[in-house]
Design an enzyme around this catalytic site. Structure first.
Site, PDB file in Angstrom:
ATOM      1  N   TRP A 147       1.111   6.410   5.199  1.00 42.50           N
ATOM      2  CA  TRP A 147       1.396   6.695   3.894  1.00 42.50           C
ATOM      3  C   TRP A 147       1.169   8.281   4.111  1.00 42.50           C
ATOM      4  CZ3 TRP A 147       3.084   6.399  -1.289  1.00 42.50           C
ATOM      5  CH2 TRP A 147       2.329   7.185  -2.219  1.00 42.50           C
ATOM      6  N   HIS A 181      -2.285  16.587 -43.717  1.00 35.94           N
ATOM      7  CA  HIS A 181      -1.123  17.283 -44.431  1.00 35.94           C
ATOM      8  C   HIS A 181       0.300  16.392 -44.220  1.00 35.94           C
ATOM      9  CE1 HIS A 181      -3.373  21.251 -44.148  1.00 35.94           C
ATOM     10  NE2 HIS A 181      -3.795  20.902 -42.743  1.00 35.94           N
ATOM     11  N   GLU A 236      -2.363  10.983 -24.042  1.00 36.00           N
ATOM     12  CA  GLU A 236      -2.222  10.080 -22.843  1.00 36.00           C
ATOM     13  C   GLU A 236      -2.580   8.738 -23.042  1.00 36.00           C
ATOM     14  OE1 GLU A 236      -0.769   9.792 -20.318  1.00 36.00           O
ATOM     15  OE2 GLU A 236      -1.711   8.288 -19.238  1.00 36.00           O
ATOM     16  N   ARG A 243       0.855  -1.171   0.075  1.00 36.84           N
ATOM     17  CA  ARG A 243      -0.128  -0.129  -0.134  1.00 36.84           C
ATOM     18  C   ARG A 243       0.828   1.243   0.108  1.00 36.84           C
ATOM     19  NH1 ARG A 243      -5.204  -1.129   1.974  1.00 36.84           N
ATOM     20  NH2 ARG A 243      -5.550   0.822   2.865  1.00 36.84           N
TER      21      ARG A 243
END
Ligand code: AGP
Length: 610
Positions: free
Chosen positions: A75, A505, A482, A27
């Site tokens: 954390w 193009h 992304e 975790r």
């Protein structure tokens, strides 16, 4: 995400607590600690890896026979990683471990200070512990104290609590965060997640919100807030520990894609006050924000792609120019920086060498630097002039997903703050947008996740592809960058994100029969133009997937082999569900190719070399 563990029973508690914390290491954490019942509550904490906590405990032989205690891997969300900020927190009367975020911790701290409490750490958890202590001193009853405190607390929590007066008991309660409780023939356990109990049992309970669990030896009892005993349904799994760490998902990446609704709502709610963006940074006060002539967003990879979304939104709402720069190029092109510019560094890990180098270059030029980072106390966070943390929790998979979504969400909030300061929108409009970010966006991501079967079926058609294009216009084009990176990095299929209007193009010469092309079209004002671009590639035999909004799908008939219609949401927020669809597509292609989704070849989670 923090990890909590607790044990009470006939066995020595410390080995069980340490073993439980070790199974929760996935975790992510930066410090750890335990508290055991031995002539009162004895607490041992250490910044860093579990091994450092074990080292400290090896010098505490007198605790070895303790049979009741709680443990925690932290954390960091409030306060840097340090011994003093590590859990458990408490008083001589109680010890508490916490996974989650208390939103009104400052308000509670002020209340407790009036009652004479002082605080040692910078954490919201210590405040929660002392609030329970306050009510315990008043009532003398652990259950009443806990429920009285919960009445005052706002936010997400999973608490494990020990009271010195009840040396064999553990109390546990949750709201919005996971909690597992279990009993075996020799005792009882609490934990943040299933892996920590699997070594002892594969049957456990997930108590409902605000149901208090009391474990006394192998006795487990559940109470509601009125003090009534209640029953809770138990579960049984046949997972091994590795499967359990992924929450039953086959890969961390898929788990993290599914964590996005919660990650976005946690991050947005942390930066709202009275329904408006509030960063609690004097540096981002109105006067300071007014003076920016231009914003430079500097980052790498997925973080840079989030910057493109941020550019689109900030320029659209605030009319402040935003330059998005690849960090590895930034300082080598001697960028034109003005003292009245703002440089924003975006980074999940906060350790990316290219981004760090760009940060240092901007600081050398005397330009104000703001870091938007997911890892608390990371180098980019520490060296920037200011930092705003995203609250996605640890991202284990190399391919970044939830970090991208929360970076975008924070950039939307920054855009709104800037727009308010520059009087481009009213507070009423800003509140409406913030409310949608907080609720409609997570809901739309949830609905996008429900498209997984459709997406997985389409993914099968791409498994043998060698080249493909993602095309779009406006913010959809930014999103394509992304989407393309996600596919490339985990499926090893060469893909390119291309401005739909630019294909003709030159690059359209690469489009032949059956070239897979994924067209993103969520911007209704650009749909007409997208239609002509899609017709161009369709007439050359492209195999087309069109990902679009309901409004656009109702208005236009795209010549596509397959359509995916996104959940209905205000167009401004379309990137969130659209990105989720793209992430799932990349995931399923990679998984169906049998590749190592979480650890793709050649890649590292944090690129700490230039
Ligand atoms: C994204 O999926 C990649 N893992 C990579 O592009 C990553 O976003 C990039 O290296 C930046 O990492 P950071 O956000 O930790 O700075």
């Amino acid at each position: 995400m923090c990890g909590i563990i607790g044990y009470t029973g006939q066995k020595c508690a410390i080995p069980i607590l340490l073993e439980g914390l070790a199974t929760l290491e996935y975790r992510g954490y930066d410090s750890a600690g335990i508290a055991v019942q031995k002539n009162g509550l004895q607490t041992v904490k250490a910044k860093g890896r579990l091994a450092l906590l074990e080292e400290k405990l090896s010098a505490c032989a007198y605790l070895a026979d303790a049979t009741c205690g709680i443990g925690h891997t932290r954390w960091a969300t409030h306060g840097e990683p340090s011994d003093v900020n590590s859990h458990p927190h408490g008083t001589e009367r109680l010890a508490l471990v916490h996974n989650g975020i208390i939103e009104n911790y400052m308000e509670i701290a002020a209340f407790l200070a009036e009652q004479g409490y002082t605080f040692l750490s910078q954490t919201d958890t210590e405040i929660a512990a002392k609030l329970i202590d306050y009510h315990y001193v008043k009532t003398g009853n652990p259950q009443k104290a806990i429920f009285s405190a919960l009445e005052m607390l706002r936010g997400a929590y999973a608490f494990g609590i020990c009271f010195a007066d009840y040396p064999n008991r553990i109390y546990a309660v949750r709201r919005d965060n996971p909690l597992i409780v279990a009993v075996t023939e020799d005792g009882g356990l609490i934990a943040s997640d299933v892996p920590a109990v699997l070594a002892h049992t594969n049957t456990y309970w997930r108590p409902e919100e605000k149901i208090l669990t009391v474990i006394d030896g192998a006795e487990i009892t559940f109470y509601n807030s009125t003090g009534e005993m209640v029953t809770q349904a138990s579960e049984t799994v046949d997972w091994n520990v590795q499967q359990a760490r992924k929450g039953g998902f086959p890969h961390f990446m898929l788990k993290e894609i599914h964590e996005q609704p919660a990650a976005v709502s946690h991050t947005v709610s942390a930066y709202l006050r009275d329904g408006l963006p509030y960063f609690n940074l004097e540096a981002l006060d109105s006067e300071f924000l007014k003076k920016f002539n231009a914003i430079h967003v500097v980052a790498c990879g997925t973080a840079m792609h989030a910057g493109l979304i941020g550019k689109n939104i900030i320029e659209r709402i605030c009319r402040v120019p935003v330059h998005v720069e690849i960090a590895s190029e930034f300082r080598y092109r001697d960028p034109i920086l003005d003292k009245n510019d703002l440089v924003i560094l975006l980074s999940q890990s906060g350790e990316t060498a290219d981004t760090l180098a760009a940060l240092r270059h901007a600081k050398e030029k005397g330009v104000y630097t703001l870091a938007i980072v997911n890892v608390i106390g990371s180098t980019v966070a520490r060296e920037a002039d200011s930092v705003l943390y995203t609250l996605a929790g640890p991202e284990i998979a190399v391919a970044s997903t939830k970090a991208y979504s929360v970076q975008c969400a924070l950039l939307y909030l920054l855009a709104l703050r800037l727009a308010l300061v520059h009087k481009k929108i009213s507070a009423k409009e800003a509140r409406q947008i913030c409310q949608k970010l907080l609720s409609a966006v997570p809901k739309a991501i949830e609905q996008a996740l429900a498209l997984k079967n459709e997406i997985s079926a389409y993914a099968k058609t791409l498994v043998d592809a060698e080249h493909l294009f993602y095309i779009g216009r406006g913010i959809d084009c930014d999103l394509c960058t992304e989407a393309s990176l996600k596919l490339k990095e985990i499926s090893y299929i060469h893909s390119e994100a291309y401005a739909a209007g630019e294909l003709k193009h030159g690059t359209i010469s690469l489009v032949v029969e059956n070239t897979p092309i994924i067209a993103l079209c969520t911007v209704s004002s650009l749909a007409e133009k997208m239609l002509s671009g899609i017709r161009e590639v369709a007439s050359r035999g492209a195999k087309l997937l069109v990902v679009t909004s309901k409004a656009v799908a109702d208005a236009y008939d795209f010549p596509a082999d397959i359509h995916i219609v996104l959940p209905e949401i205000d167009e401004l927020f379309a990137p969130f569900p659209a990105c989720c669809v793209m992430q799932l597509l990349a995931y399923y292609v990679s998984a169906q190719k049998g590749l190592d989704v979480d650890k793709p070849r050649n890649l590292a989670k944090s690129v700490t070399v230039e």
